[in-house]
Design a protein around this motif. Structure first.
Motif: not given
Length: 119
Positions: A38, A40-43, A66-67, A91-92, A116, A118
């Motif tokens: 996936g 993620c917004g952080s990506d 990370h998803e 899991h993150t 967290r 990476w």
């Protein structure tokens, strides 16, 4: 292996690259062949971020993501909770305490204190 890699401090500077397959860094690590991933917004934030500013926490080069889910491809000798061929999800966080209400009920995504990283 193919990977999208942030290669410089400039915003939007990511490249799809062929990279050598990583080795396991220790006997308590495992390698996962990614089946699905996936974004993620952080990506997205990492893609647009200017890393040249002094307070930037991101220091390229870095591979986002990370998803994901996939198949255990290789495992170190100290890994006993999964087997090669098992399907897994990422899991993150790392090192949940295993004692709090969230850990004990399997709600790791709601942990208040998580480290967290990476991948």
């Amino acid at each position: 292996m193919k990977a999208l890699k942030r290669i410089s401090e400039k915003p939007n500077d990511m490249v799809l690259m062929d990279l050598p397959e990583p080795r396991l860094p220790g006997d308590d690590w495992l390698k996962v062949k990614v089946s699905y991933a996936g974004i993620c917004g952080s990506d997205i934030k990492m893609f647009h971020m200017d890393c040249s500013v002094p307070d930037s926490k991101l220091r390229p080069p870095v591979i986002p993501g990370h998803e994901f889910s996939g198949i255990v491809w290789e495992k170190g000798s100290a890994v006993h909770h999964v087997e090669v061929g098992d399907r897994v999800v990422c899991h993150t966080m790392v090192k949940p305490c295993g004692r709090c209400e969230y850990c004990l009920t399997g709600n790791l995504g709601t942990l208040q204190r998580k480290k967290r990283h990476w991948i």
